[in-house]
Motif scaffolding. Structure first.
Motif, PDB file in Angstrom:
ATOM      1  N   TYR A 145       0.830  -1.223   0.000  1.00 45.83           N
ATOM      2  CA  TYR A 145       0.000   0.000   0.000  1.00 45.83           C
ATOM      3  C   TYR A 145       0.857   1.263   0.000  1.00 45.83           C
ATOM      4  CZ  TYR A 145      -3.788  -3.202   0.700  1.00 45.83           C
ATOM      5  OH  TYR A 145      -4.680  -4.224   0.504  1.00 45.83           O
ATOM      6  N   ILE A 149      11.129  -1.784  -6.299  1.00 47.98           N
ATOM      7  CA  ILE A 149      11.868  -3.031  -6.116  1.00 47.98           C
ATOM      8  C   ILE A 149      11.026  -3.942  -5.230  1.00 47.98           C
ATOM      9  CG2 ILE A 149      14.050  -4.055  -5.390  1.00 47.98           C
ATOM     10  CD1 ILE A 149      14.338  -1.919  -7.601  1.00 47.98           C
ATOM     11  N   MET A 196      10.625  -7.962  -3.645  1.00 49.97           N
ATOM     12  CA  MET A 196      11.275  -9.265  -3.465  1.00 49.97           C
ATOM     13  C   MET A 196      10.415 -10.429  -3.956  1.00 49.97           C
ATOM     14  SD  MET A 196      11.096  -9.512   0.709  1.00 49.97           S
ATOM     15  CE  MET A 196      11.414 -11.241   1.051  1.00 49.97           C
ATOM     16  N   GLY A 197       9.095 -10.238  -3.961  1.00 50.09           N
ATOM     17  CA  GLY A 197       8.205 -11.318  -4.391  1.00 50.09           C
ATOM     18  C   GLY A 197       7.988 -11.328  -5.895  1.00 50.09           C
ATOM     19  N   GLY A 230       2.149 -10.608   2.765  1.00 48.90           N
ATOM     20  CA  GLY A 230       2.074 -10.920   1.344  1.00 48.90           C
ATOM     21  C   GLY A 230       3.416 -10.687   0.670  1.00 48.90           C
ATOM     22  N   VAL A 255      -2.898 -11.127  -0.630  1.00 46.15           N
ATOM     23  CA  VAL A 255      -3.302 -12.237   0.242  1.00 46.15           C
ATOM     24  C   VAL A 255      -4.439 -11.872   1.181  1.00 46.15           C
ATOM     25  CG1 VAL A 255      -0.993 -13.261   0.193  1.00 46.15           C
ATOM     26  CG2 VAL A 255      -1.577 -11.661   2.039  1.00 46.15           C
ATOM     27  N   LEU A 282      -6.280 -15.821   0.951  1.00 43.26           N
ATOM     28  CA  LEU A 282      -5.031 -16.117   1.649  1.00 43.26           C
ATOM     29  C   LEU A 282      -3.885 -16.409   0.697  1.00 43.26           C
ATOM     30  CD1 LEU A 282      -4.651 -16.126   4.739  1.00 43.26           C
ATOM     31  CD2 LEU A 282      -4.754 -18.596   4.696  1.00 43.26           C
ATOM     32  N   HIS A 290      13.426  -9.115  -6.719  1.00 39.08           N
ATOM     33  CA  HIS A 290      14.622  -8.369  -6.341  1.00 39.08           C
ATOM     34  C   HIS A 290      14.471  -7.952  -4.874  1.00 39.08           C
ATOM     35  CE1 HIS A 290      15.415  -8.160 -10.609  1.00 39.08           C
ATOM     36  NE2 HIS A 290      16.564  -7.541 -10.397  1.00 39.08           N
ATOM     37  N   ALA A 310       9.194   1.042   1.909  1.00 33.47           N
ATOM     38  CA  ALA A 310       7.795   0.612   1.885  1.00 33.47           C
ATOM     39  C   ALA A 310       7.754  -0.914   1.883  1.00 33.47           C
ATOM     40  CB  ALA A 310       7.091   1.180   0.657  1.00 33.47           C
ATOM     41  N   ALA A 311       8.667  -1.515   2.662  1.00 30.32           N
ATOM     42  CA  ALA A 311       8.804  -2.978   2.709  1.00 30.32           C
ATOM     43  C   ALA A 311       7.873  -3.609   3.731  1.00 30.32           C
ATOM     44  CB  ALA A 311      10.260  -3.333   2.999  1.00 30.32           C
ATOM     45  N   SER A 328       5.766  -3.127   7.674  1.00 31.94           N
ATOM     46  CA  SER A 328       6.243  -2.870   9.042  1.00 31.94           C
ATOM     47  C   SER A 328       7.470  -3.702   9.368  1.00 31.94           C
ATOM     48  CB  SER A 328       5.106  -3.185  10.024  1.00 31.94           C
ATOM     49  OG  SER A 328       5.591  -3.420  11.320  1.00 31.94           O
ATOM     50  N   HIS A 379      -1.522  -8.337  11.048  1.00 36.13           N
ATOM     51  CA  HIS A 379      -1.527  -6.872  11.012  1.00 36.13           C
ATOM     52  C   HIS A 379      -0.309  -6.268  11.702  1.00 36.13           C
ATOM     53  CE1 HIS A 379      -6.263  -7.110  10.921  1.00 36.13           C
ATOM     54  NE2 HIS A 379      -5.721  -7.505   9.784  1.00 36.13           N
ATOM     55  N   GLY A 412       3.280   0.667   6.806  1.00 37.88           N
ATOM     56  CA  GLY A 412       2.721   0.381   8.123  1.00 37.88           C
ATOM     57  C   GLY A 412       3.705   0.546   9.269  1.00 37.88           C
TER      58      GLY A 412
HETATM   59  P1  FDA Z   1       2.989  -4.628   2.560  1.00 40.24           P
HETATM   60  O1  FDA Z   1       3.360  -5.762   3.449  1.00 40.24           O
HETATM   61  O2  FDA Z   1       1.662  -4.638   1.927  1.00 40.24           O
HETATM   62  O3  FDA Z   1       4.061  -4.502   1.386  1.00 40.24           O
HETATM   63  C1  FDA Z   1       5.442  -4.608   1.591  1.00 40.24           C
HETATM   64  C2  FDA Z   1       6.088  -5.200   0.349  1.00 40.24           C
HETATM   65  O4  FDA Z   1       7.503  -5.057   0.444  1.00 40.24           O
HETATM   66  C3  FDA Z   1       5.820  -6.683   0.160  1.00 40.24           C
HETATM   67  O5  FDA Z   1       5.343  -6.920  -1.147  1.00 40.24           O
HETATM   68  C4  FDA Z   1       7.186  -7.333   0.394  1.00 40.24           C
HETATM   69  O6  FDA Z   1       7.386  -8.519  -0.361  1.00 40.24           O
HETATM   70  C5  FDA Z   1       8.140  -6.234  -0.024  1.00 40.24           C
HETATM   71  N1  FDA Z   1       9.465  -6.289   0.608  1.00 40.24           N
HETATM   72  C6  FDA Z   1       9.751  -6.527   1.904  1.00 40.24           C
HETATM   73  N2  FDA Z   1      11.079  -6.474   2.116  1.00 40.24           N
HETATM   74  C7  FDA Z   1      11.655  -6.192   0.925  1.00 40.24           C
HETATM   75  C8  FDA Z   1      13.004  -6.019   0.501  1.00 40.24           C
HETATM   76  N3  FDA Z   1      14.038  -6.080   1.355  1.00 40.24           N
HETATM   77  N4  FDA Z   1      13.245  -5.778  -0.818  1.00 40.24           N
HETATM   78  C9  FDA Z   1      12.213  -5.692  -1.706  1.00 40.24           C
HETATM   79  N5  FDA Z   1      10.899  -5.847  -1.342  1.00 40.24           N
HETATM   80  C10 FDA Z   1      10.628  -6.089  -0.048  1.00 40.24           C
HETATM   81  N6  FDA Z   1      -5.643  -5.545   6.320  1.00 40.24           N
HETATM   82  C11 FDA Z   1      -6.852  -4.955   6.159  1.00 40.24           C
HETATM   83  O7  FDA Z   1      -6.963  -3.733   6.281  1.00 40.24           O
HETATM   84  N7  FDA Z   1      -7.937  -5.727   5.838  1.00 40.24           N
HETATM   85  C12 FDA Z   1      -7.870  -7.075   5.704  1.00 40.24           C
HETATM   86  O8  FDA Z   1      -8.872  -7.741   5.379  1.00 40.24           O
HETATM   87  C13 FDA Z   1      -6.608  -7.705   5.914  1.00 40.24           C
HETATM   88  N8  FDA Z   1      -6.476  -9.066   5.863  1.00 40.24           N
HETATM   89  C14 FDA Z   1      -5.225  -9.642   5.919  1.00 40.24           C
HETATM   90  C15 FDA Z   1      -5.071 -11.025   5.731  1.00 40.24           C
HETATM   91  C16 FDA Z   1      -3.806 -11.582   5.697  1.00 40.24           C
HETATM   92  C17 FDA Z   1      -3.647 -13.060   5.529  1.00 40.24           C
HETATM   93  C18 FDA Z   1      -2.658 -10.759   5.850  1.00 40.24           C
HETATM   94  C19 FDA Z   1      -1.275 -11.330   5.811  1.00 40.24           C
HETATM   95  C20 FDA Z   1      -2.814  -9.388   6.045  1.00 40.24           C
HETATM   96  C21 FDA Z   1      -4.086  -8.835   6.086  1.00 40.24           C
HETATM   97  N9  FDA Z   1      -4.249  -7.467   6.266  1.00 40.24           N
HETATM   98  C22 FDA Z   1      -5.502  -6.894   6.169  1.00 40.24           C
HETATM   99  C23 FDA Z   1      -3.089  -6.582   6.544  1.00 40.24           C
HETATM  100  C24 FDA Z   1      -2.640  -5.760   5.329  1.00 40.24           C
HETATM  101  O9  FDA Z   1      -2.496  -6.591   4.204  1.00 40.24           O
HETATM  102  C25 FDA Z   1      -1.313  -5.074   5.686  1.00 40.24           C
HETATM  103  O10 FDA Z   1      -1.545  -4.236   6.805  1.00 40.24           O
HETATM  104  C26 FDA Z   1      -0.766  -4.235   4.537  1.00 40.24           C
HETATM  105  O11 FDA Z   1      -0.529  -5.039   3.397  1.00 40.24           O
HETATM  106  C27 FDA Z   1       0.514  -3.529   4.938  1.00 40.24           C
HETATM  107  O12 FDA Z   1       0.832  -2.598   3.929  1.00 40.24           O
HETATM  108  P2  FDA Z   1       2.294  -2.033   3.771  1.00 40.24           P
HETATM  109  O13 FDA Z   1       2.283  -1.069   2.652  1.00 40.24           O
HETATM  110  O14 FDA Z   1       2.770  -1.566   5.106  1.00 40.24           O
HETATM  111  O15 FDA Z   1       3.230  -3.296   3.420  1.00 40.24           O
END
Ligand code: FDA
Length: 497
Positions: A15, A34, A36-37, A103, A112, A212, A242, A282-283, A285, A438, A466
């Motif tokens: 996000y 960039i 990783m997935g 995810g 996811v 999921l 990456h 933006a990786a 939390s 979360h 986050g």
């Molecule tokens: P987010 O985690 O989305 O993105 C970070 C990205 O950075 C990932 O794609 C990761 O692979 C990448 N990354 C990490 N390290 C890296 C590196 N070193 N180099 C390159 N890339 C890297 N929330 C909600 O509001 N409603 C809901 O219904 C749900 N349900 C839910 C179910 C499940 C199973 C999960 C796991 C989570 C939820 N959530 C949720 C939570 C919600 O998905 C989560 O809060 C947000 O995705 C977080 O957004 P961010 O932008 O912080 O990071």
């Protein structure tokens, strides 16, 4: 490619990263994202991009040889199975006291998650982000986020009549009989598409046990909203598979970013070095906190302050199941997309989503994901001996969340004459107190950064995910993460720094 230069580099495509990329590109800045997935744009041999909840295959988990399902037992038997090691979509990342689900891929958590898109009650906002102007958030940035994400509400008439939400109607009835408000929860799932699934005119996704591990249809993940909008500017490039490993000041100004390109078994294919004027963390939390703590404590970014790594929370997540009376079946047909919750935040510190158990058979069970006001906050630290970042969350801290969740479910059990299920999370285990969906915090707004996400100690480094939010949003978090990112990027584009 190796040696390239970007005006802005964004680490992660969830996000925060997607909002940053879109708004920077619209302002004329060229952006490298960039991730990783994987890209998750190519079907497997079964013709589908994503696998189902009930048949997890190689695509399901990030570099695991066995699935780690959140609902890992049924009738007291473990249901996890062997899978080939692959850069799958869901990471169940284990720390000493908690497993953090995240995810992996272009779209981050939006790939996811359940799509529950909840704007917190305004009266709770000062608890969530005390330094942020609530008027601006509720007048401008929450509406902007809701529009950008494509948030919608289930049609109440269809909800009242469809077999697919019998489980949620049972949840509503029981909440009401115990005196709790039941609220409809908005979602980014396309509700018209779900009604067409019900009518049998389109391929099933939410009604076909998909969640999921990705939704092949119906869900407006970031792959359908912010990311195509960002790509349409022509100023954004995304590199999947990456993984960023280092960020440090470049000799000539700006930053040097190191990354490993991965194959689908997780092996490093090659390492690359690029430079960027500005870098947005933006990786997620956990990903952002892990990177920043390591970079500070191993000397690449030594000026980062002591708040980096602090203020991490689990959004109070607690899962629990209840066994219903034989005359209260929850239905063999269950949509995977939750659409209602039980609100006891003010009195009891708990907001509980009425969740599905989409097994395809009648279980007489009600499942809930409770978000509680658990006050505990953990810290990430660099462990030089193991060369890893540790998190000091303790499983015992979940007891506060359990107590708050019981403010709802003890009363419902007493009204209904029912008991908790003990067979869903282990052998005679009532509460799932081992995970969070979360993760929040670790580079908190106004502490590790200024009030808009500019990292203290370095000009041109930002946190925009986050990690900025100190541990709890009172509801599901992604709308708040998106709205805060919209607010911060507007200020950064306007004022620089
Ligand atoms: P987010 O985690 O989305 O993105 C970070 C990205 O950075 C990932 O794609 C990761 O692979 C990448 N990354 C990490 N390290 C890296 C590196 N070193 N180099 C390159 N890339 C890297 N929330 C909600 O509001 N409603 C809901 O219904 C749900 N349900 C839910 C179910 C499940 C199973 C999960 C796991 C989570 C939820 N959530 C949720 C939570 C919600 O998905 C989560 O809060 C947000 O995705 C977080 O957004 P961010 O932008 O912080 O990071």
């Amino acid at each position: 490619g190796n040696g390239a230069h970007a005006q802005a580099l964004v680490i992660g495509t969830g996000y925060g990263g997607s909002v940053a990329a879109l708004r920077l590109a619209q302002a004329g800045v060229s952006v490298e994202m960039i991730e990783m997935g994987m890209a998750w744009d190519t079907p497997g041999s079964d013709g589908k991009i994503f696998c189902t909840l009930t048949s997890p295959d190689y695509r399901s988990y990030w570099l695991r040889t066995q699935t780690k399902a959140p609902l890992n037992y049924f009738l007291g038997f473990p249901i996890d199975r062997s899978i080939p090691k692959y850069t799958g979509i869901l990471d169940a990342e284990d720390f000493a006291g908690i497993t953090v689900y995240q995810g992996r891929g272009i779209g981050g958590g939006s790939l996811v998650n359940g799509g529950m898109a909840v704007t917190p009650k305004r009266e709770n906002f000062s608890y969530i982000l005390p330094s942020v102007n609530a008027d601006e958030m509720y007048n401008t940035y929450y509406p902007r986020a809701n529009a950008g994400l494509g948030v919608g509400l289930v049609d109440p008439t269809w909800f009242d009549n469809t077999a697919w939400y019998q489980f949620a109607r049972v949840g509503r009835k029981q909440a009401g009989r115990s005196g709790f408000p039941f609220v409809f929860v908005p979602d980014v799932y396309d509700w018209n598409y779900m009604q067409q699934e019900d009518a049998g005119t389109v391929p099933k996704s939410a009604l076909g046990q998909e969640l999921l591990y990705g939704n092949n249809y119906g869900k407006k993940s970031l792959q359908k909203t912010y990311i195509p909008a960002a790509l349409a500017t022509g100023k954004v490039n995304i590199s999947p598979l990456h993984k960023v490993t280092s960020v440090s000041p470049a000799p000539g100004g700006g930053y040097m970013v190191l990354m490993d390109q991965l194959d689908t078994s997780g092996n490093v294919v090659t390492s690359k070095q690029v430079t960027a004027d500005k870098v947005f963390f933006a990786a997620g939390s956990v990903g952002t906190s892990k990177l920043l703590v390591r970079l500070r404590d191993t000397g690449q970014l030594p000026n980062l302050n002591a708040a980096v790594g602090q203020g991490w929370g689990d959004n109070g997540n607690i899962m629990v199941g209840r066994a219903n009376q034989i005359w209260d079946p929850t239905g063999a047909k269950q949509s995977t997309v939750p659409c209602g919750g039980i609100d006891n935040w003010t009195a009891g510190g708990a907001f509980a989503e009425v969740a599905p158990i989409p097994t395809g058979i009648e279980t007489w069970a009600s499942l809930y994901l409770a978000i509680t006001k658990n006050p505990h906050r953990a810290q990430f630290t660099w462990n030089a001996a193991t060369q890893t970042v540790d998190l000091n969350w303790q499983q015992a801290w979940k007891q506060d969340g359990i107590t708050m969740a019981k403010s709802i479910f003890d009363r419902i059990n007493s009204t209904e004459g029912t008991i908790y299920r003990t067979d869903l999370f282990g052998v005679y285990k009532i509460w799932n107190d081992t995970l969070t969906y979360h993760p929040l915090g670790g580079a908190v707004l106004g502490q590790a950064t200024d009030d808009y996400g500019r990292l203290a100690g370095y000009q041109g480094l930002y946190v925009i995910d986050g990690a900025l939010i100190p541990g709890n949003t009172t509801v599901n978090p992604f709308v708040t993460i998106t709205a805060l990112a919209e607010r911060n990027i507007e200020n950064i584009i306007a004022n620089g720094g």
